[in-house]
Design an enzyme around this catalytic site. Structure first.
Site, PDB file in Angstrom:
ATOM      1  N   MET A 162       0.822  -1.198   0.000  1.00 23.26           N
ATOM      2  CA  MET A 162       0.000   0.000   0.000  1.00 23.26           C
ATOM      3  C   MET A 162       0.861   1.255   0.000  1.00 23.26           C
ATOM      4  SD  MET A 162      -2.908   1.166   2.727  1.00 23.26           S
ATOM      5  CE  MET A 162      -1.792   1.868   3.910  1.00 23.26           C
ATOM      6  N   HIS A 202       9.363  -2.428   9.551  1.00 15.49           N
ATOM      7  CA  HIS A 202       8.617  -2.982   8.428  1.00 15.49           C
ATOM      8  C   HIS A 202       9.317  -2.760   7.087  1.00 15.49           C
ATOM      9  CE1 HIS A 202       5.076  -4.654   6.624  1.00 15.49           C
ATOM     10  NE2 HIS A 202       4.804  -3.565   5.927  1.00 15.49           N
TER      11      HIS A 202
END
Length: 303
Positions: free
Chosen positions: A38, A286
């Protein structure tokens, strides 16, 4: 060496596809299909573009193709937030099946939300065959929190958070907000199972689709990468198919402790016993890793 920082903003769906010509790659290596996360796009030179270049340098002759979800980079990025995941998966399946360069099969690598989207491709679209799936920070049991999105001052983040916290399982939000389709609320398990348009389906939480199960077990390897300091994916155990126990939001259970595994609803228990599941971990937040780590741990599955 300075880490290759791949901040795909949050739970990113991206598609980079490495594929070989009909006669095979110049070196005979299988094609590679990658899906971004995303907030990213197919062609970002600072993320998927850099990964593509790095792989091509390390595996000379490999053919890499980046799949675009939409007609241009702007649409590709926007669709990572707002295009029905099932439609995205169908679009990718059509592109792969219509590409003669992939007839002999391909490997796949998904980053963040792109990882579970590629798993759906493996389950729903077995032709051409996916050989190895590498999930880099993918949320296979979904998420129950958005700690960064990509910042506290982001208007779109605030909108997404409010929608998920109050209306995640309404028809409107489910159909028009990608992250709602893998929002997994352990306190409202019945609502999740009934109304989740994507995750509850591919995780076989309503009925067992034997075709999904058979197709996933066709993988030769399913590699899952977890980031030990991940501040984006909540809970981070989802990256190894773990999640919060149903009915509360504190205690975790591993994949092997879950009903999904014990009833083998996806075939993961059988794959585990056959040595097809690989659990890797790396330090860092991440999607943050070094080239050395990538080369040592992931490239061997692509050669």
């Amino acid at each position: 060496m300075t880490p290759v920082v791949l901040w795909f903003l949050l739970v990113v769906p991206v598609v980079l596809v490495a594929s070989r010509p009909a006669q095979g790659s110049a070196n005979g290596t299988l094609p590679l299909v990658m899906w971004h996360g995303m907030g990213d796009s197919c062609c970002n030179p600072l993320s998927l573009g850099a990964i593509k270049k790095m792989i091509q340098q390390e595996i000379p002759g490999i053919y890499v193709l980046s799949l675009m979800i939409g007609n241009n980079v702007v649409e590709d990025t926007k669709n990572g937030f707002f295009m029905d995941v099932n439609d995205q998966v169908s679009m990718v399946c059509s592109q792969l099946s219509g590409n003669p360069q992939l007839k002999g099969g391909y490997n796949a690598m998904g980053f963040s939300q792109g990882a579970q989207f590629l798993r759906a491709v493996a389950q729903r679209c077995p032709s051409p065959p996916m050989k190895t799936l590498i999930s880099v920070g993918g949320q296979h049991q979904g998420v129950y929190g958005l700690p960064r999105c990509p910042g506290e001052a982001s208007h779109i983040c605030d909108m997404i958070r409010k929608a998920l916290n109050t209306e995640a399982y309404s028809d409107l939000v489910q159909k028009h907000l990608v992250q709602a389709q893998y929002w997994h609320d352990p306190l409202n398990d019945d609502l999740y199972k009934k109304h989740s348009l994507f995750l509850a389906d591919i995780n076989q939480e309503r009925v067992v689709n034997e075709t999904y199960k058979k197709n996933l077990q066709m993988l030769e390897k399913f590699v899952m990468v977890k980031f030990l300091q991940d501040s984006v994916v909540d809970p981070v155990d989802s990256e190894w198919f773990g999640f919060l126990k149903t009915g509360q939001a504190k205690e975790m259970e591993t994949l092997q402790e879950s009903v999904l595994y014990k009833e083998d609803r996806l075939g993961l228990a059988a794959m585990d016993k056959a040595g097809k599941l690989v659990f890797l971990a790396t330090q860092g937040d991440h999607l943050q890793f070094t080239k050395e780590w990538f080369d040592a741990n992931l490239l061997p599955y692509l050669r």
